[in-house]
Design an enzyme around this catalytic site. Sequence first.
Site, mmCIF file in Angstrom:
data_model
loop_
_atom_site.group_PDB
_atom_site.id
_atom_site.type_symbol
_atom_site.label_atom_id
_atom_site.label_comp_id
_atom_site.label_asym_id
_atom_site.label_seq_id
_atom_site.Cartn_x
_atom_site.Cartn_y
_atom_site.Cartn_z
ATOM 1 N N ARG A 244 36.074 13.477 -29.237
ATOM 2 C CA ARG A 244 37.416 13.988 -29.525
ATOM 3 C C ARG A 244 37.429 15.492 -29.297
ATOM 4 O O ARG A 244 36.502 16.198 -29.717
ATOM 5 C CB ARG A 244 37.815 13.703 -30.979
ATOM 6 N N GLU A 273 45.565 16.966 -26.323
ATOM 7 C CA GLU A 273 45.856 16.074 -25.190
ATOM 8 C C GLU A 273 47.320 15.660 -25.148
ATOM 9 O O GLU A 273 47.897 15.421 -26.213
ATOM 10 C CB GLU A 273 45.019 14.790 -25.303
ATOM 11 N N HIS A 291 40.570 11.637 -20.401
ATOM 12 C CA HIS A 291 40.255 10.689 -21.480
ATOM 13 C C HIS A 291 40.081 9.263 -20.931
ATOM 14 O O HIS A 291 40.838 8.355 -21.262
ATOM 15 C CB HIS A 291 41.358 10.710 -22.558
HETATM 16 C C1 8YV Z 1 40.425 4.644 -26.236
HETATM 17 C C2 8YV Z 1 39.015 6.214 -27.653
HETATM 18 O O1 8YV Z 1 40.727 4.456 -24.919
HETATM 19 O O2 8YV Z 1 38.799 4.178 -28.817
HETATM 20 C C3 8YV Z 1 38.792 5.387 -28.855
HETATM 21 O O3 8YV Z 1 38.560 5.993 -29.917
HETATM 22 O O4 8YV Z 1 38.881 7.360 -27.695
HETATM 23 C C4 8YV Z 1 39.424 5.715 -26.325
HETATM 24 O O5 8YV Z 1 38.290 5.531 -25.557
HETATM 25 C C5 8YV Z 1 41.664 4.971 -26.995
HETATM 26 O O6 8YV Z 1 41.421 5.404 -28.279
HETATM 27 C C6 8YV Z 1 42.613 3.809 -27.064
HETATM 28 O O7 8YV Z 1 43.489 3.939 -28.142
#
Ligand code: 8YV
Length: 329
Positions: A244, A273, A291
Site C-alpha cells: 500500500r 491512487e 496497482h
Molecule cells: C486487489 C490488493 O487487486 O487485495 C488487495 O489488497 O491490493 C489488490 O491486489 C484489490 O485490493 C482489489 O480490491
Amino acid sequence: MPSKDKPLVIVTRKLPDVIETRMMELFQTRLNVEDKPMNSAQLAEAVKTAHVLVPTVTDRIDGKILAQAGPQLRLIASFGTGVDHIDLDSARQRGITVTNTPGVLTEDTADMTMALILATARRLAEGERLVRADKWGGWAPTAMLGRRIWGKRLGIIGMGRIGQALARRARGFGLAIHYHNRKRLHPEIERELEATYWESLDQMLARMDVVSVNCPHTPATYHLLSARRLKLLQPSAIVVNTARGEVVDENALTRMLRNRELAGAGLDVFEHEPAINPKLRELDNVVLLPHMGSATIEGRIDMGEKVIINIKTFADGHKPPDRVLAAMF
Ligand code: 8YV
C-alpha cells in the site's frame, strides 16, 4: 438475513463474467456492468438497501458511509485482501461482518514484487523506453548498466503470506533474506527461508540492498518508511512497494530519488491512487505500475469465488471463512 430469501447483493465494480453470472444465480445481485466507480452518494444509497455490499479497494467505506447504513446491511464481502478502505471499528459497532479474500493473490503479488525488484535493479523499463523511442544506438560496454541482485541482501517488511512467497522466489535469485515483522516467524519457517529476523526496522534498513514493503496499511504502518527511516537506507539501495502506498512517505521517497540519495524504486501502489506525485514520472530510476500486483485472470476469478463462498455461508447462517477482525489489522 432471512435464509429463505435471496439476499440483495450490491457489487460496486465489474467483476469477471463467470463470477457475476454465478452471483446472479445465487443471489439477488446488482452489478456495475459499466464499471464506473461509485461516488459517496451512490455508496450511501447502496448501504441503505443492500444486505451484502461487495466493495473493492477503490471504495472508501468509512464511518460516514457506514453511519448511513440501514439495519439490513449485514455483510461487507470485500473483493481483495487489504481492508484499509473499510472502517472496521464502525462496521463492528454496527454488527456488520466484514470478509476479505486472503491467500488467493499471494503468488501473483509475490511474482510482481520479484519482477519489480529485477526491473528496477536492471533498468528494464528504461531500456524498453529507449528501444521504443528509437533512441538505441547499439550495444556498448558501459551502456544501461544496472545493479546485480545475486548475492545482495533483501529486507522484507511484513513477513506474512506474500512476504514469505517473495522470500522463496528471492532465494532462487541469490538474494539473502532479511525481514522485519510484528511477530518473529516460527523457527522452522525461518530455517527453511534462511531468513534473518530484525526486531529493529531501523537497524535492518541501514544494511539492505533491496527493501520490499509487504505489510498491510494500518494506523501502525502508516508512513512506516518515513523520511527519517528512508534516510537510513544506503544510497545504492532500491525500494519496492506492492503493498500500500500509505506505508511509504511518497514525497520523501520522491525527493530522495531525485537527489540520488536512493538508487531506485519500483512502485505498484501509491499514497493517493490513482494520483501519483507528478515528480515521480520525471525520474528514470523508478518503475511505476498501476496497482496490478494481483492482476491475473486466475487470481481475479479465485477472489470472486472467495467472495461468493463468504456470502453464501453467511446467508446460510454460518460463519464465513474469511472474517476480518479489527484486531487482526
Ligand atoms: C486487489 C490488493 O487487486 O487485495 C488487495 O489488497 O491490493 C489488490 O491486489 C484489490 O485490493 C482489489 O480490491
